[in-house]
Design a protein around this motif. Structure first.
Motif, mmCIF file in Angstrom:
data_model
loop_
_atom_site.group_PDB
_atom_site.id
_atom_site.type_symbol
_atom_site.label_atom_id
_atom_site.label_comp_id
_atom_site.label_asym_id
_atom_site.label_seq_id
_atom_site.Cartn_x
_atom_site.Cartn_y
_atom_site.Cartn_z
ATOM 1 N N TRP A 1 0.827 -1.212 0.000
ATOM 2 C CA TRP A 1 0.000 0.000 0.000
ATOM 3 C C TRP A 1 0.860 1.260 0.000
ATOM 4 N N ALA A 2 1.889 1.239 0.818
ATOM 5 C CA ALA A 2 2.773 2.409 0.888
ATOM 6 C C ALA A 2 3.334 2.714 -0.493
ATOM 7 N N ARG A 3 3.764 1.663 -1.174
ATOM 8 C CA ARG A 3 4.323 1.869 -2.517
ATOM 9 C C ARG A 3 3.286 2.489 -3.452
ATOM 10 N N PHE A 4 2.074 1.965 -3.390
ATOM 11 C CA PHE A 4 1.035 2.462 -4.287
ATOM 12 C C PHE A 4 0.680 3.923 -3.962
ATOM 13 N N VAL A 5 0.584 4.240 -2.688
ATOM 14 C CA VAL A 5 0.111 5.574 -2.307
ATOM 15 C C VAL A 5 1.220 6.625 -2.433
ATOM 16 N N PHE A 6 2.434 6.296 -1.998
ATOM 17 C CA PHE A 6 3.451 7.339 -1.810
ATOM 18 C C PHE A 6 4.634 7.311 -2.762
ATOM 19 N N PHE A 7 4.933 6.172 -3.377
ATOM 20 C CA PHE A 7 6.167 6.064 -4.152
ATOM 21 C C PHE A 7 5.883 6.157 -5.644
ATOM 22 N N ARG A 8 6.622 7.035 -6.320
ATOM 23 C CA ARG A 8 6.462 7.220 -7.763
ATOM 24 C C ARG A 8 7.846 7.320 -8.402
#
Ligand SMILES: Cc1cc2nc3c(=O)[nH]c(=O)nc-3n(C[C@H](O)[C@H](O)[C@H](O)COP(=O)(O)OP(=O)(O)OC[C@H]3O[C@@H](n4cnc5c(N)ncnc54)[C@H](O)[C@@H]3O)c2cc1C
Ligand SMILES: [Zn+2]
Lengths: 80, 404
Positions: free
Chosen positions: A38-45
């Motif tokens: 989830w963290a990757r999906f929400v915050f990491f680009r």
């Protein structure tokens, strides 16, 4: 910076809103994924120095979303 | 303020890099230099190199508008920014260099009920944290800064303001040079034109860096690369929730003293101070798109000048002399990332985005501690990378405001 809207042609960037990185997929099995996913999906680009595939919306024009490829060093745009 | 010290005639050596160091710091901006200084000063670690791809402090350190304040909302932020402000208050004496630190007050104008609630809440939160903060009525705003237009007939009338009297500005180049000079004096090697292009890894731990001047071994590597943080992190497969954006600023020609404090307005998007030499220094929000180009869009400049002329009619005849941009590293919660990484002996300090100049001494202090001890300083513990997984964000979008 001139942004080529696929429907309206080249327009100044002030007419657009930036949507950030393209191709950010919503987690497939949303109930099952862990916090790290989830963290990757929400915050990491991606934040490349060079070619970036990104979303723009022509807010002050046709209001449609599209994807293009822009070089983050030269600001030169090629189509997606 | 400190007694002015004469400008020193020697600043630092330009040594050849040695083949190995205890600590290698990547990036000689304010944060890299302050970190090197405090490693030597507070922890006795002088076997340190600071590697810089360009010239010393030519990145955001050279480009920022030098606003210093500590009036952020949350306890975690108040603690680290106030620690930094307390260090600023004695920095000129400590570094024996007149860095032109001037606590002339930072005034934030309020133009809407939403702003007012946010501003008052922040004043109260700051006071509970022991940070000086005041709420001003429009008349008090005018008394503190006589050239602000408080007329009700403007597009966004001023309905109040918050003031941190201990806030102010300093001379950014002098700050960098002062830290550099002292670090050099204690034995730190400052190496310019030395670009890190990769990392030497041994399993899950770092042992050095590849550069255009060869492999440099290190027991510990500490990143301080601001706008280029993800470029470096990508080299070791470390994911950071950071996006790089242009942030622009501008100066007018030199004017007689007209503005006695720093004024900012989140709502109309401009902030301004008058530098010691006399130029008006202005900034605004960052450009929305990702970029490493160190230039932004002209409409951002146009908007901030329109806002400035409405707030300060006296500025309408001033000329813009120069505009420029830096590359700012922005985290999703507008707070920095400072601490350990999943890679052993690799440390990260980034995400200060539009507001890291004020944190230069504070960040250097806690980062040096983190590197020396291999564990976070208590003030930086909340700023670990893990917060994006645990959800313990430190949302400072309100206080980070326009920028700075
Ligand atoms: C226009 C503008 C206005 C601002 N105004 C304010 C303000 O009023 N108040 C405030 O608090 N903050 C402000 N900031 C933010 C502040 O400037 C930054 O947060 C802060 O300077 C970042 O830390 P630094 O000084 O170490 O960064 P930098 O000076 O950018 O240092 C990073 C260094 O790393 C080097 N580097 C990068 N990659 C490599 C590599 N591969 N190898 C070797 N070296 C490398 C770079 O060349 C650079 O010198 C502003 C920023 C800008 C751009
Ligand atoms: Zn269109």
């Amino acid at each position: 910076m001139l942004i080529p809207c696929p429907w309206c042609g080249d327009r100044e960037d002030i007419e657009f809103k930036y949507g950030g990185s393209a191709d950010v997929a919503y987690p497939r099995d949303a109930d099952a994924v862990d916090d790290a996913t989830w963290a990757r999906f929400v915050f990491f680009r991606p934040n490349p120095k060079g070619q970036m595939t990104e979303r723009w919306v022509h807010t002050a024009g046709c209001r449609r979303w599209f994807t293009l490829v822009r070089d983050t060093v030269t600001h030169q745009i090629t189509t997606a | 303020m400190a007694e002015p010290h004469p400008h020193p005639d020697h600043l630092w050596r330009n040594p050849e890099p040695r083949r190995s160091y205890e600590v290698v710091i990547v990036g000689a901006g304010g944060h890299g230099l302050a970190t090197a200084y405090y490693l030597a000063k507070n922890h006795g670690i002088t076997d340190v190199a600071v590697l810089e791809r360009g010239w010393l402090a030519g990145g955001n350190m050279a480009r920022n508008t030098t606003v210093i304040r500590s009036n952020y909302l949350w306890d975690e932020s108040a603690a680290i920014y106030e620690h930094s402000l307390k260090l600023w208050e004695h920095l000129a004496e400590e570094l024996e260099y007149d860095i032109l630190f001037s606590q002339r007050g930072v005034l934030s104008l309020v133009h809407s009920q939403g702003d007012r609630r946010e501003g008052m809440r922040r004043v109260n939160a700051n006071r509970l944290s022991g940070i000086d903060a005041e709420w001003l009525t429009p008349a008090e705003v005018k008394a503190f800064c006589p050239i602000v237009n408080i007329s009700p007939d403007v597009r966004y009338p001023v309905i109040g303001g918050t003031l941190q009297r201990r806030g102010g500005i300093a001379k950014h180049d002098y700050v960098a040079w002062a830290f550099a000079r002292k670090a050099d004096e204690m034995g730190v090697d400052l190496i310019q034109n030395c670009e890190v292009s990769g990392f030497d890894l041994d399993g899950g731990r770092v042992r050095g860096v590849h550069t255009n001047r060869g492999l440099i071994a290190a027991n510990k590597v500490a990143l301080c690369a601001a706008g280029h943080s993800t470029v470096l992190a990508d080299m070791v497969g470390l994911d950071l929730p950071i996006q790089s954006h242009p942030l622009q600023a501008l100066v007018s020609e030199l004017l007689e003293p007209v503005l006695n404090c720093v004024v900012m307005s989140n709502a109309v998007h401009v902030y301004v101070s008058q530098a010691h030499k006399g130029e008006l220094v202005m900034g605004a929000g960052m450009d929305p798109y990702n970029s490493y180009a160190q230039r932004g869009s002209p409409h951002v400049i146009e908007d901030q000048l329109a806002a400035a002329c409405e707030l300060f009619p006296i500025f309408s005849r001033a000329h813009v002399l120069r505009t420029w941009a830096g590359i700012v590293d922005v985290a999703p919660d507008a707070s920095p990332i400072l601490g350990l990484t999943p890679i052993e002996n690799l440390f990260i300090n980034c995400g200060w985005g539009t507001g890291g100049f004020k944190a230069t001494p504070g960040a250097g202090w806690v980062y040096a501690h983190t590197i020396a001890h291999g564990e976070p300083h208590p003030l930086s513990e909340p700023y670990a990378l893990e917060r994006f997984t645990t959800g313990a964000l430190i949302d400072e979008h309100g206080a980070a405001g326009v920028t700075h």
